[in-house]
Scaffold this active site. Structure first.
Site, short mmCIF file in Angstrom:
data_model
loop_
_atom_site.label_atom_id
_atom_site.label_comp_id
_atom_site.label_asym_id
_atom_site.label_seq_id
_atom_site.Cartn_x
_atom_site.Cartn_y
_atom_site.Cartn_z
CB ALA A 65 -0.87 -0.01 1.25
N GLY A 108 0.45 -4.76 0.99
CA GLY A 108 -0.79 -4.73 0.21
C GLY A 108 -0.62 -5.31 -1.19
CD GLU A 111 -2.61 -7.27 3.03
OE1 GLU A 111 -2.24 -6.10 2.80
OE2 GLU A 111 -3.28 -7.60 4.02
CD GLU A 131 1.37 -5.43 5.63
OE1 GLU A 131 2.12 -6.40 5.93
OE2 GLU A 131 0.69 -5.41 4.59
N1 CAA Z 1 4.68 3.17 -0.68
C1 CAA Z 1 5.09 4.31 -1.23
N2 CAA Z 1 6.22 4.42 -1.95
C2 CAA Z 1 6.95 3.31 -2.13
C3 CAA Z 1 6.59 2.07 -1.58
C4 CAA Z 1 5.38 2.01 -0.83
N3 CAA Z 1 4.90 0.87 -0.30
N4 CAA Z 1 7.52 1.16 -1.91
C5 CAA Z 1 8.44 1.81 -2.64
N5 CAA Z 1 8.10 3.10 -2.78
C6 CAA Z 1 8.82 4.16 -3.49
C7 CAA Z 1 10.05 4.60 -2.71
O1 CAA Z 1 9.68 5.55 -1.71
C8 CAA Z 1 10.87 5.19 -3.80
O2 CAA Z 1 10.40 6.49 -4.10
P1 CAA Z 1 11.42 7.74 -4.24
O3 CAA Z 1 12.29 7.34 -5.41
O4 CAA Z 1 10.53 8.88 -4.52
O5 CAA Z 1 12.18 7.79 -2.97
C9 CAA Z 1 10.57 4.31 -5.01
O6 CAA Z 1 9.35 3.65 -4.71
C10 CAA Z 1 11.62 3.24 -5.24
O7 CAA Z 1 11.79 2.52 -4.03
P2 CAA Z 1 13.24 2.29 -3.36
O8 CAA Z 1 14.17 3.39 -3.70
O9 CAA Z 1 13.01 1.99 -1.90
O10 CAA Z 1 13.68 0.96 -4.15
P3 CAA Z 1 14.66 -0.19 -3.66
O11 CAA Z 1 14.89 -1.06 -4.83
O12 CAA Z 1 15.83 0.39 -2.93
O13 CAA Z 1 13.80 -1.01 -2.53
C11 CAA Z 1 11.82 -2.09 -1.68
C12 CAA Z 1 12.65 -1.71 -2.92
C13 CAA Z 1 12.61 -3.13 -0.82
C14 CAA Z 1 10.55 -2.75 -2.18
C15 CAA Z 1 11.52 -0.83 -0.82
O14 CAA Z 1 10.99 0.17 -1.67
C16 CAA Z 1 10.53 -1.06 0.28
O15 CAA Z 1 10.87 -1.62 1.31
N6 CAA Z 1 9.26 -0.59 0.11
C17 CAA Z 1 8.25 -0.63 1.12
C18 CAA Z 1 7.71 -2.05 1.30
C19 CAA Z 1 6.66 -2.07 2.39
O16 CAA Z 1 6.90 -1.83 3.54
N7 CAA Z 1 5.40 -2.41 1.98
C20 CAA Z 1 4.29 -2.52 2.88
C21 CAA Z 1 3.49 -1.29 2.90
S1 CAA Z 1 2.27 -1.29 4.18
C22 CAA Z 1 0.93 -2.05 3.56
O17 CAA Z 1 0.95 -2.59 2.48
C23 CAA Z 1 -0.29 -1.97 4.48
C24 CAA Z 1 -1.45 -2.86 4.15
O18 CAA Z 1 -1.46 -4.04 4.39
C25 CAA Z 1 -2.67 -2.28 3.63
#
Ligand code: CAA
Length: 256
Positions: A65, A108, A111, A131
Site C-alpha cells: 500500500a 498490500g 495481499e 506491515e
Molecule cells: N509506498 C510508497 N512508496 C513506495 C513504496 C510504498 N509501499 N515502496 C516503494 N516506494 C517508493 C520509494 O519511496 C521510492 O520512491 P522515491 O524514489 O521517490 O524515494 C521508489 O518507490 C523506489 O523505491 P526504493 O528506492 O526503496 O527501491 P529499492 O529497490 O531500494 O527497494 C523495496 C525496494 C525493498 C521494495 C523498498 O521500496 C521497500 O521496502 N518498500 C516498502 C515495502 C513495504 O513496507 N510495503 C508494505 C506497505 S504497508 C501495507 O501494504 C499496508 C497494508 O497491508 C494495507
C-alpha cells in the site's frame, strides 16, 4: 476509459491489466485501486472476456500500500471510507483473475495477489507482509488469506517478523501455483489465462464459486453446494457440447 495508474488491454478472451506506477514500484494508492476495480468491473460485464490476467513490472508486482498516502491517515477517515476495501472487491469477482508476480509483492501488493484466484510467480519474486515493521498490521486480507494457505505457524512467523521469502519457498508452502523463469512469466500466465477463457464460461464460474465456498462453509455444506452446481451443469449446452465433442473426437466449441 482512461487510466493513470494501470494499463488495460485485451488479448482475445483474456482481459489484461498491468499495474503501472513505476516511480513508486506500483505501490497501491486509493486511485490505483479504484482504477483497478473499474477495469475489473468492465471485464466482468464483458461477455467476450473469460479470464483476467493482472501483472506488474519485472521489478515489482506491487511494493505495498502507498506509505506516502497512509502516513497522515487517521482512524475516522480510514474507518468511514473503509480504506483498502478495494482489495475485497478484487477477491469478490466472479470471473477468474490470475496474478502474474515478478519482483516485489510486499504488504498490500502481496495481499492483492492473494486476493486473485492463483499466483504464477517469476523466479525473482519476493513476497512479504512487512506491515509489522511499520507499526501496523496487514489490512488487505493478509492475515486471513495467508493463514488459510500456509497454516497457522508459518503465517504467524511471516507476519510477526515481516521477513521476505522467495518464489521457491512460496511454491513449497502453497502460496503460488507455479514458478517459472522471469523471461517466461508473461507467456506462461497468458497461455494459462487463454486456456481458461476457452472453456465453458458457466463451468469456469461454477468451479470458482465452489472453491470460494471452501473458506466459508463446512465440508458437508461445501460438498452439497458442489453437487447442486454439478447437477445444474447438465442444464447447459456446454455440457452437451463438451461431452459430445469428446465422444466425437473433436475439439469442443463452447458458447460465448
Ligand atoms: N509506498 C510508497 N512508496 C513506495 C513504496 C510504498 N509501499 N515502496 C516503494 N516506494 C517508493 C520509494 O519511496 C521510492 O520512491 P522515491 O524514489 O521517490 O524515494 C521508489 O518507490 C523506489 O523505491 P526504493 O528506492 O526503496 O527501491 P529499492 O529497490 O531500494 O527497494 C523495496 C525496494 C525493498 C521494495 C523498498 O521500496 C521497500 O521496502 N518498500 C516498502 C515495502 C513495504 O513496507 N510495503 C508494505 C506497505 S504497508 C501495507 O501494504 C499496508 C497494508 O497491508 C494495507
Amino acid at each position: 476509459m482512461s487510466y493513470q495508474h494501470i494499463r488495460v488491454e485485451r488479448d482475445g478472451a483474456v482481459g489484461l491489466i498491468v499495474l503501472d506506477r513505476p516511480q513508486a514500484l506500483n505501490a497501491l494508492n486509493s486511485a490505483l485501486l479504484e482504477e483497478l476495480n473499474r477495469a475489473l468491473d468492465a471485464f466482468e460485464h464483458d461477455r467476450e472476456i473469460g479470464c483476467v490476467l493482472l501483472s506488474g513490472s519485472d521489478k515489482a508486482f506491487a511494493a505495498g500500500a502507498d506509505i506516502r498516502e497512509m502516513v497522515g491517515l487517521h482512524f475516522p477517515d480510514s474507518y468511514l471510507e473503509e480504506f483498502f476495501a478495494g482489495v475485497d472487491r478484487v477477491a469478490a469477482r466472479r470471473k477468474p483473475v490470475i496474478a502474474a508476480v515478478a519482483g516485489y509483492a510486499l504488504g498490500g501488493g502481496f495481499e492483492l495477489a492473494l486476493a486473485c484466484d492463483f499466483i504464477i510467480a517469476a523466479d525473482n519474486a519476493r513476497f512479504a507482509l512487512p506491515e509489522i515493521t511499520l507499526g501496523v498490521l496487514p489490512g488487505g486480507g493478509g492475515t486471513q488469506r495467508l493463514a488459510r494457505l500456509v497454516g497457522r505457524a508459518k503465517a504467524m512467523e511471516m507476519t510477526l517478523t515481516g521477513r521476505q521469502f522467495d518464489a521457491a519457498e512460496a511454491e513449497r508452502c502453497g502460496v503460488v501455483a507455479r514458478v517459472v523463469p522471469l523471461a517466461e512469466l508473461q507467456a506462461t500466465a497468458l497461455d494459462t489465462a487463454r486456456q481458461i477463457a476457452a472453456r465453458s464460461r458457466t463451468a469456469v464460474l461454477m468451479i470458482k464459486e465452489c472453491i470460494q465456498r471452501c473458506d466459508e462453509s463446512s465440508l458437508a455444506e461445501g460438498l452439497r453446494f458442489e453437487r447442486r452446481l454439478f447437477h445444474a451443469a447438465f442444464a447447459t449446452a456446454d455440457q452437451k457440447e463438451g461431452m459430445g465433442a469428446f465422444l466425437e473426437k473433436r475439439p469442443a466449441q463452447f458458447q460465448r
